[in-house]
Design a protein around this motif. Structure first.
Motif, PDB file in Angstrom:
ATOM      1  N   GLU A  85       0.608  -9.748  17.045  1.00 34.72           N
ATOM      2  CA  GLU A  85       0.688  -8.657  15.827  1.00 34.72           C
ATOM      3  C   GLU A  85       0.572  -9.759  14.643  1.00 34.72           C
ATOM      4  O   GLU A  85       1.123 -10.860  14.627  1.00 34.72           O
ATOM      5  CB  GLU A  85       1.793  -7.770  15.674  1.00 34.72           C
ATOM      6  N   PRO A  86       0.227  -9.285  13.492  1.00 39.25           N
ATOM      7  CA  PRO A  86       0.066  -9.942  12.176  1.00 39.25           C
ATOM      8  C   PRO A  86       1.456 -10.729  11.841  1.00 39.25           C
ATOM      9  O   PRO A  86       2.393 -10.138  12.282  1.00 39.25           O
ATOM     10  CB  PRO A  86      -0.211  -8.774  11.159  1.00 39.25           C
ATOM     11  N   GLU A  87       1.421 -11.621  11.145  1.00 35.25           N
ATOM     12  CA  GLU A  87       2.616 -12.450  11.263  1.00 35.25           C
ATOM     13  C   GLU A  87       3.870 -11.830  10.645  1.00 35.25           C
ATOM     14  O   GLU A  87       3.700 -10.632   9.979  1.00 35.25           O
ATOM     15  CB  GLU A  87       2.320 -13.444   9.850  1.00 35.25           C
ATOM     16  N   ASN A  88       4.951 -12.027  11.009  1.00 30.96           N
ATOM     17  CA  ASN A  88       6.429 -11.431  10.721  1.00 30.96           C
ATOM     18  C   ASN A  88       6.814 -10.083  11.406  1.00 30.96           C
ATOM     19  O   ASN A  88       7.627  -9.613  11.245  1.00 30.96           O
ATOM     20  CB  ASN A  88       6.532 -11.360   9.149  1.00 30.96           C
ATOM     21  N   MET A  89       5.745  -9.614  12.154  1.00 30.72           N
ATOM     22  CA  MET A  89       6.073  -8.499  12.620  1.00 30.72           C
ATOM     23  C   MET A  89       6.617  -8.764  14.218  1.00 30.72           C
ATOM     24  O   MET A  89       7.437  -7.823  14.661  1.00 30.72           O
ATOM     25  CB  MET A  89       4.778  -7.771  13.372  1.00 30.72           C
ATOM     26  N   GLY A  90       6.511 -10.055  14.902  1.00 33.23           N
ATOM     27  CA  GLY A  90       7.527 -10.291  16.019  1.00 33.23           C
ATOM     28  C   GLY A  90       6.881  -9.405  17.191  1.00 33.23           C
ATOM     29  O   GLY A  90       7.452  -9.871  18.157  1.00 33.23           O
ATOM     30  N   PHE A 175       6.561   3.531   2.030  1.00 32.90           N
ATOM     31  CA  PHE A 175       5.706   2.681   2.766  1.00 32.90           C
ATOM     32  C   PHE A 175       5.023   3.756   3.705  1.00 32.90           C
ATOM     33  O   PHE A 175       3.999   3.466   3.939  1.00 32.90           O
ATOM     34  CB  PHE A 175       6.658   1.866   3.388  1.00 32.90           C
ATOM     35  N   HIS A 176       5.755   4.741   4.077  1.00 40.76           N
ATOM     36  CA  HIS A 176       5.075   5.544   5.307  1.00 40.76           C
ATOM     37  C   HIS A 176       4.106   6.627   4.803  1.00 40.76           C
ATOM     38  O   HIS A 176       3.227   6.852   5.380  1.00 40.76           O
ATOM     39  CB  HIS A 176       6.170   6.533   6.015  1.00 40.76           C
ATOM     40  N   GLU A 177       4.269   6.703   3.643  1.00 39.36           N
ATOM     41  CA  GLU A 177       3.450   7.749   2.778  1.00 39.36           C
ATOM     42  C   GLU A 177       2.037   6.927   2.698  1.00 39.36           C
ATOM     43  O   GLU A 177       0.846   7.358   2.702  1.00 39.36           O
ATOM     44  CB  GLU A 177       3.874   8.373   1.536  1.00 39.36           C
ATOM     45  N   ALA A 178       2.356   5.693   2.254  1.00 40.53           N
ATOM     46  CA  ALA A 178       1.280   4.827   1.815  1.00 40.53           C
ATOM     47  C   ALA A 178       0.572   4.485   3.183  1.00 40.53           C
ATOM     48  O   ALA A 178      -0.945   4.369   2.943  1.00 40.53           O
ATOM     49  CB  ALA A 178       1.766   3.347   1.306  1.00 40.53           C
ATOM     50  N   GLU A 184      -5.789   8.419   6.003  1.00 39.89           N
ATOM     51  CA  GLU A 184      -6.656   9.602   5.639  1.00 39.89           C
ATOM     52  C   GLU A 184      -7.853   9.222   4.866  1.00 39.89           C
ATOM     53  O   GLU A 184      -8.553   9.980   4.903  1.00 39.89           O
ATOM     54  CB  GLU A 184      -5.582  10.491   4.762  1.00 39.89           C
ATOM     55  N   GLN A 185      -7.850   8.064   4.362  1.00 39.34           N
ATOM     56  CA  GLN A 185      -9.014   7.764   3.616  1.00 39.34           C
ATOM     57  C   GLN A 185      -9.891   6.415   4.222  1.00 39.34           C
ATOM     58  O   GLN A 185     -10.712   5.568   4.040  1.00 39.34           O
ATOM     59  CB  GLN A 185      -8.760   7.129   2.285  1.00 39.34           C
ATOM     60  N   ASP A 186     -10.116   6.706   5.880  1.00 37.44           N
ATOM     61  CA  ASP A 186     -10.385   6.122   6.684  1.00 37.44           C
ATOM     62  C   ASP A 186     -10.205   4.411   6.425  1.00 37.44           C
ATOM     63  O   ASP A 186     -11.286   3.409   6.651  1.00 37.44           O
ATOM     64  CB  ASP A 186     -12.220   5.988   6.248  1.00 37.44           C
ATOM     65  N   GLY A 187      -8.798   4.151   6.643  1.00 29.16           N
ATOM     66  CA  GLY A 187      -8.326   2.684   6.349  1.00 29.16           C
ATOM     67  C   GLY A 187      -7.099   2.516   6.953  1.00 29.16           C
ATOM     68  O   GLY A 187      -6.549   3.468   7.772  1.00 29.16           O
ATOM     69  N   MET A 188      -6.511   1.400   6.773  1.00 29.80           N
ATOM     70  CA  MET A 188      -5.211   1.216   7.344  1.00 29.80           C
ATOM     71  C   MET A 188      -4.575   0.086   6.238  1.00 29.80           C
ATOM     72  O   MET A 188      -5.477  -0.516   5.319  1.00 29.80           O
ATOM     73  CB  MET A 188      -5.059   0.326   8.497  1.00 29.80           C
ATOM     74  N   LEU A 189      -3.297   0.155   6.025  1.00 29.92           N
ATOM     75  CA  LEU A 189      -2.651  -0.987   5.035  1.00 29.92           C
ATOM     76  C   LEU A 189      -3.289  -2.068   5.414  1.00 29.92           C
ATOM     77  O   LEU A 189      -3.082  -2.510   6.460  1.00 29.92           O
ATOM     78  CB  LEU A 189      -1.291  -0.841   5.049  1.00 29.92           C
ATOM     79  N   ALA A 190      -3.507  -2.980   4.226  1.00 30.88           N
ATOM     80  CA  ALA A 190      -4.047  -4.356   4.404  1.00 30.88           C
ATOM     81  C   ALA A 190      -2.922  -5.169   4.743  1.00 30.88           C
ATOM     82  O   ALA A 190      -1.784  -5.003   4.469  1.00 30.88           O
ATOM     83  CB  ALA A 190      -4.659  -4.793   3.107  1.00 30.88           C
ATOM     84  N   THR A 191      -3.205  -6.209   5.552  1.00 24.21           N
ATOM     85  CA  THR A 191      -2.378  -7.323   5.849  1.00 24.21           C
ATOM     86  C   THR A 191      -2.324  -8.230   4.619  1.00 24.21           C
ATOM     87  O   THR A 191      -3.436  -8.262   3.619  1.00 24.21           O
ATOM     88  CB  THR A 191      -2.871  -8.253   6.692  1.00 24.21           C
ATOM     89  N   TYR A 192      -1.406  -9.096   4.538  1.00 24.42           N
ATOM     90  CA  TYR A 192      -1.430 -10.119   3.547  1.00 24.42           C
ATOM     91  C   TYR A 192      -2.771 -10.859   3.104  1.00 24.42           C
ATOM     92  O   TYR A 192      -3.076 -11.499   2.110  1.00 24.42           O
ATOM     93  CB  TYR A 192       0.052 -11.078   3.497  1.00 24.42           C
ATOM     94  N   LYS A 193      -3.024 -11.620   4.385  1.00 20.12           N
ATOM     95  CA  LYS A 193      -4.386 -12.402   4.564  1.00 20.12           C
ATOM     96  C   LYS A 193      -5.394 -11.635   4.054  1.00 20.12           C
ATOM     97  O   LYS A 193      -6.223 -12.224   3.384  1.00 20.12           O
ATOM     98  CB  LYS A 193      -4.433 -12.808   6.089  1.00 20.12           C
ATOM     99  N   GLN A 194      -5.771 -10.359   4.473  1.00 22.11           N
ATOM    100  CA  GLN A 194      -6.769  -9.483   3.849  1.00 22.11           C
ATOM    101  C   GLN A 194      -6.544  -9.489   2.387  1.00 22.11           C
ATOM    102  O   GLN A 194      -7.595  -9.437   1.649  1.00 22.11           O
ATOM    103  CB  GLN A 194      -6.721  -8.250   4.482  1.00 22.11           C
ATOM    104  N   ILE A 211       1.795  -3.267   1.547  1.00 22.30           N
ATOM    105  CA  ILE A 211       0.933  -3.755   2.487  1.00 22.30           C
ATOM    106  C   ILE A 211       1.305  -3.391   3.988  1.00 22.30           C
ATOM    107  O   ILE A 211       2.424  -3.150   4.083  1.00 22.30           O
ATOM    108  CB  ILE A 211       0.251  -5.295   2.166  1.00 22.30           C
ATOM    109  N   TYR A 212       0.499  -4.003   5.143  1.00 25.72           N
ATOM    110  CA  TYR A 212       1.240  -3.843   6.221  1.00 25.72           C
ATOM    111  C   TYR A 212       2.412  -4.100   6.734  1.00 25.72           C
ATOM    112  O   TYR A 212       3.063  -3.369   7.375  1.00 25.72           O
ATOM    113  CB  TYR A 212       0.103  -4.503   7.117  1.00 25.72           C
ATOM    114  N   ASP A 213       2.815  -5.267   6.345  1.00 27.63           N
ATOM    115  CA  ASP A 213       4.244  -5.660   6.785  1.00 27.63           C
ATOM    116  C   ASP A 213       5.479  -5.118   5.921  1.00 27.63           C
ATOM    117  O   ASP A 213       6.467  -5.271   6.204  1.00 27.63           O
ATOM    118  CB  ASP A 213       4.141  -7.129   6.660  1.00 27.63           C
TER     119      ASP A 213
END
Length: 350
Positions: A85-90, A175-178, A184-194, A211-213
């Motif tokens: 998974e993206p960094e720091n998620m473990g 965070f959960h609402e974001a 709902e807008q055809d996306g996901m929270l961006a990662t830091y790299k993105q 963001i994602y983390d």
């Protein structure tokens, strides 16, 4: 005489102390933990290193190959592919285990995965119908119980990061609402790299977002007093925040779309715009769909139009004076005007 005896006793004690200190060097009087030299990367015996490609790029819906080549075969072995998974998620999610005869898929990605097997030494992973969440690092591991080896390949989903704000105003999402708002807008929270990549491509936004983390940041290309003062251009960071109580905006990530966005000219209320799209066999576009059309289909339209979330926006690829007056390309926003008293065109998706 008594003073003379005390002086001799003091000198004797001083000699003993000096002898002890001479036996233990002064540098050892301070505790210094042993720091091992960093281990040199072990030369791989079975897997080809470096891999054919360290990074593979693809868009949502594409099929890609993550290369992993066995250059020397042990007598008995298995190949294990894992999504890191993206960094720091473990988290580590097994995708498949394979031996010489068969493979077994696992988890969410497994059903879309298979081994390429272009030749007997090929352990490359085929991923079909890429999804936004497929972005990240993948590990190909050769397991033989004695000398296990692995290589890591990065899969980068090509896409676009867009800031998103609640219809109720600035800094209204925990965070959960974001996370839900981006979905709902055809996306996901961006990662830091993105987010970082978007900044290098010109994203400049003075509102902080999740963001994602679970950390909070905002990208600044043009430093100004209200956006971090005299700090140089870069990613401003608030670090990790309380996911349930702290509130910010969101940075969402999306990629190419399978359909298309088109504009219907007119003076519509929100409900009239919904009906206008339905009459053409479509529905009001999502914010992520409009951004994807702007980025990947070079969609350029100098007219404000309703979107499904109740916002009014328009995409500009070729900036010009009478289309927002901003020199950079982008998706312009009029915010969330009244759905009944304000009249605009409609952006539809099908």
């Amino acid at each position: 005489m008594q003073e003379l005896r005390e002086m001799k006793s003091f000198k004797g004690n001083l000699v003993v102390i000096l002898l002890i200190l001479s036996y233990f060097p002064w540098s050892s009087a301070l505790y210094r933990p042993h720091r091992a030299e960093p281990a040199k990367p072990k030369k791989l015996q079975y897997l080809l290193e470096p891999p054919v490609q360290v990074e593979v790029a693809g868009r949502r819906g594409d099929n890609v190959t993550l290369p992993c080549i066995v250059r020397t075969k042990p007598d008995h072995y298995k190949i294990k592919w894992t999504k890191l998974e993206p960094e720091n998620m473990g988290q580590q999610n097994v995708i498949m285990l394979s031996n010489a005869n068969a493979f077994k898929p696992y988890g969410h990605v497994g059903p879309r995965a298979s081994l390429q097997r272009a030749h007997i030494m090929d352990a490359s992973l085929l991923l079909s119908h890429l999804e936004l969440g497929d972005d990240g690092r993948y590990r190909c591991e050769l397991i033989n119980g004695i000398e296990d080896e692995n290589i890591v390949i990065t899969l980068r989903i090509e896409g676009v990061v867009f800031p998103y704000q609640s219809k109720h105003g600035r800094y209204k999402f925990n965070f959960h609402e974001a996370k839900q708002a981006c979905a709902e807008q055809d996306g996901m929270l961006a990662t830091y790299k993105q987010l970082y990549r978007a900044w290098t491509e010109g994203l400049d936004w003075c509102n902080a977002g999740w963001i994602y983390d679970g950390t909070v940041h905002y990208p600044i290309v043009h430093p100004r007093p209200v956006c971090g003062g005299k700090l140089p251009a870069g990613i401003r960071s608030y670090g990790p925040k309380d996911k349930s109580h702290d509130q910010f905006d969101a940075f969402c990530f999306t990629s190419q779309i399978s359909g298309s966005v088109f504009y219907i000219s007119g003076s519509f209320s929100y409900d009239q715009a919904v009906d206008a799209c339905k009459r053409r066999g479509s529905e009001l576009a999502l914010v992520g769909q409009l951004y994807a059309a702007w980025r990947f289909q070079k969609y350029d339209q100098c007219n404000g139009g309703w979107l499904k979330d109740g916002s009014v926006r328009f995409p500009i690829v070729n900036p010009r004076k009478h289309c927002g007056g901003v020199p950079e390309a982008g998706v312009r926003s009029f915010g969330f005007p009244s759905k009944t008293t304000h009249l605009y065109g409609a952006y539809c998706y099908r």
